[in-house]
Design a protein around this motif. Structure first.
Motif, PDB file in Angstrom:
ATOM      1  N   THR A   1       0.720  -1.112  -0.189  1.00 50.71           N
ATOM      2  CA  THR A   1       0.013  -0.020  -0.156  1.00 50.71           C
ATOM      3  C   THR A   1       1.031   1.014  -0.169  1.00 50.71           C
ATOM      4  O   THR A   1       0.307   2.453   0.217  1.00 50.71           O
ATOM      5  CB  THR A   1      -1.122  -0.039   1.369  1.00 50.71           C
ATOM      6  OG1 THR A   1      -0.105  -0.129   2.430  1.00 50.71           O
ATOM      7  CG2 THR A   1      -2.037  -1.114   1.075  1.00 50.71           C
ATOM      8  N   ALA A   2       2.318   0.928  -0.158  1.00 51.74           N
ATOM      9  CA  ALA A   2       3.102   2.089  -0.632  1.00 51.74           C
ATOM     10  C   ALA A   2       2.865   2.587  -1.761  1.00 51.74           C
ATOM     11  O   ALA A   2       2.859   2.123  -2.843  1.00 51.74           O
ATOM     12  CB  ALA A   2       4.638   2.049  -0.245  1.00 51.74           C
ATOM     13  N   VAL A   3       2.307   3.834  -2.006  1.00 54.70           N
ATOM     14  CA  VAL A   3       2.127   4.584  -3.103  1.00 54.70           C
ATOM     15  C   VAL A   3       3.402   5.451  -4.048  1.00 54.70           C
ATOM     16  O   VAL A   3       3.075   6.007  -4.907  1.00 54.70           O
ATOM     17  CB  VAL A   3       0.815   5.637  -3.205  1.00 54.70           C
ATOM     18  CG1 VAL A   3      -0.401   4.489  -2.821  1.00 54.70           C
ATOM     19  CG2 VAL A   3       0.997   6.581  -2.273  1.00 54.70           C
TER      20      VAL A   3
ATOM     21  N   ILE B   1      -0.345   4.137   2.250  1.00 52.06           N
ATOM     22  CA  ILE B   1      -1.860   4.452   2.709  1.00 52.06           C
ATOM     23  C   ILE B   1      -2.441   3.157   2.814  1.00 52.06           C
ATOM     24  O   ILE B   1      -3.151   2.575   2.074  1.00 52.06           O
ATOM     25  CB  ILE B   1      -2.411   5.186   1.633  1.00 52.06           C
ATOM     26  CG1 ILE B   1      -1.559   6.441   1.303  1.00 52.06           C
ATOM     27  CG2 ILE B   1      -3.852   5.644   2.253  1.00 52.06           C
ATOM     28  CD1 ILE B   1      -2.254   7.360   0.078  1.00 52.06           C
TER      29      ILE B   1
ATOM     30  N   PRO C   1       6.655   0.798  -4.753  1.00 48.80           N
ATOM     31  CA  PRO C   1       7.016   0.705  -6.184  1.00 48.80           C
ATOM     32  C   PRO C   1       8.244   1.483  -6.542  1.00 48.80           C
ATOM     33  O   PRO C   1       9.063   0.965  -7.452  1.00 48.80           O
ATOM     34  CB  PRO C   1       5.836   1.411  -6.614  1.00 48.80           C
ATOM     35  CG  PRO C   1       5.088   2.073  -5.884  1.00 48.80           C
ATOM     36  CD  PRO C   1       5.494   1.552  -4.681  1.00 48.80           C
TER      37      PRO C   1
ATOM     38  N   VAL D   1     -10.011   7.033   0.631  1.00 50.08           N
ATOM     39  CA  VAL D   1      -8.849   6.380   0.279  1.00 50.08           C
ATOM     40  C   VAL D   1      -8.343   7.424  -0.783  1.00 50.08           C
ATOM     41  O   VAL D   1      -6.968   8.163  -0.730  1.00 50.08           O
ATOM     42  CB  VAL D   1      -8.528   4.998  -0.112  1.00 50.08           C
ATOM     43  CG1 VAL D   1      -7.074   4.836  -0.694  1.00 50.08           C
ATOM     44  CG2 VAL D   1      -8.900   4.227   1.041  1.00 50.08           C
ATOM     45  N   SER D   2      -9.157   7.784  -1.831  1.00 52.91           N
ATOM     46  CA  SER D   2      -8.701   8.660  -2.909  1.00 52.91           C
ATOM     47  C   SER D   2      -8.395  10.092  -2.351  1.00 52.91           C
ATOM     48  O   SER D   2      -7.635  10.833  -3.062  1.00 52.91           O
ATOM     49  CB  SER D   2      -9.756   8.790  -4.083  1.00 52.91           C
ATOM     50  OG  SER D   2     -10.005   7.350  -4.534  1.00 52.91           O
TER      51      SER D   2
ATOM     52  N   ALA E   1      -5.191   9.878  -0.858  1.00 55.23           N
ATOM     53  CA  ALA E   1      -4.084   9.695  -1.765  1.00 55.23           C
ATOM     54  C   ALA E   1      -3.714  11.008  -2.581  1.00 55.23           C
ATOM     55  O   ALA E   1      -2.566  11.310  -2.850  1.00 55.23           O
ATOM     56  CB  ALA E   1      -4.271   8.663  -2.586  1.00 55.23           C
TER      57      ALA E   1
ATOM     58  N   ARG F   1      -0.262  13.428  -2.754  1.00 54.76           N
ATOM     59  CA  ARG F   1       0.259  13.590  -4.241  1.00 54.76           C
ATOM     60  C   ARG F   1       1.034  14.863  -4.425  1.00 54.76           C
ATOM     61  O   ARG F   1       2.145  15.027  -5.117  1.00 54.76           O
ATOM     62  CB  ARG F   1      -0.774  13.309  -5.350  1.00 54.76           C
ATOM     63  CG  ARG F   1      -0.218  12.776  -6.464  1.00 54.76           C
ATOM     64  CD  ARG F   1      -1.097  12.412  -7.637  1.00 54.76           C
ATOM     65  NE  ARG F   1      -1.863  11.239  -7.385  1.00 54.76           N
ATOM     66  CZ  ARG F   1      -3.197  11.236  -7.282  1.00 54.76           C
ATOM     67  NH1 ARG F   1      -3.864  12.331  -7.916  1.00 54.76           N
ATOM     68  NH2 ARG F   1      -3.908  10.210  -6.874  1.00 54.76           N
TER      69      ARG F   1
END
Lengths: 112, 155
Positions: B60-62, B68, B95, B121-122, B125, B129
């Motif tokens: 869940t690393a973005v 998250i 990633p 969640v969005s 995120a 960003r």
């Protein structure tokens, strides 16, 4: 694993599977940067879990899941959060680790 | 119904300015334990297992030092957002392979729809960003500053 813990775990796993199976949800997750490696991992985890569960409760769960998309519902203020029907006064959580069914919709009730 | 990032999901006990655990499993345990103590979680063991299963499915690393972890679980009583920081950085299988410095745990009750949880969640995120938001969160002096930032940009 006791019956309650197993059914709760199955419910959470099914919520996750439903999200991954939904193409729009999966696309959203990937767009946000989340990694989703192999959805089959969840299917394997489910098969292992199901093999450990009591057949009778699994039957109730699967039946409600098929019918409503959810096999379990929380109880809040004596109201089943699945069908939103007030539970009769005779309905109670019973013993600490026991499961009960909503007499109205048939979902397994989670009281705590 | 969209989930705004406001006072109803924030609590000072769910803010950890500097994480002591180094492994993500221990960090998730710590955050879940705090949410349980707050009364937002009724089955901490189940929630931890659900979060770990999600991590097995994919990190869940973005990227950009942010993770998250999130769950829609019957173990959750009320939606919550926990925020934790690590100056040292944590290996979260990101990633971009960068260590994670900001962990935002998003919790929704099992009753909410996929859409409502997804929107929650969005929002988190989207907030992370932007480099300036990450920086403000990293440099925030305390919970009040963190909450003010989240309220300001996440409503």
């Amino acid at each position: 694993m006791n019956g309650v813990a197993g059914i709760l775990k199955l419910h959470d796993l099914d919520l996750m599977m439903s999200e991954i199976r939904n193409a729009a949800s999966l696309a959203r997750l990937r767009k946000l940067g989340f990694e989703v490696r192999d959805p089959k991992l969840l299917e394997r985890a489910r098969a292992r879990l199901v093999a450990e569960l009591d057949r009778r409760w699994l039957h109730h769960y699967e039946r409600a899941l098929k019918r409503y998309g959810r096999g379990l519902a929380a109880v809040r203020g004596r109201v089943c959060q699945g069908c939103h029907i007030q539970l009769p006064t005779s309905a109670s959580p019973g013993a600490e680790e026991s499961l009960t069914l909503c007499e109205s919709c048939g979902r397994i009730l989670y009281w705590r | 119904m969209a989930m705004a990032i406001g006072d109803s999901v924030l609590d000072s006990s769910l803010y950890i300015p500097e994480l002591r655990p180094k492994r993500k499993e221990s960090i998730l345990e710590e955050l879940v334990s705090r949410a349980h103590a707050l009364g937002a979680v009724r089955a901490p063991i189940l929630l931890r297992e659900t979060l770990l299963l999600r991590e097995k499915l994919g990190s869940t690393a973005v990227g950009k030092g942010v993770a998250i972890p999130n769950a829609r679980s019957v173990a959750v009583i009320a939606p919550r957002l926990a925020v934790a920081r690590s100056r040292r950085g944590i290996d979260w299988d990101a990633p971009d392979e960068l260590p994670v410095h900001l962990v935002l745990l998003v919790l929704s009750p099992g009753e909410v729809s996929e859409e409502v949880h997804g929107e929650f969640v969005s929002r988190v995120a989207a907030l992370m960003r932007l480099q300036r938001n990450r920086q403000r969160l990293t440099e925030a002096a305390g919970f009040d500053s963190v909450a003010a930032l989240l309220r300001e940009v996440g409503a």
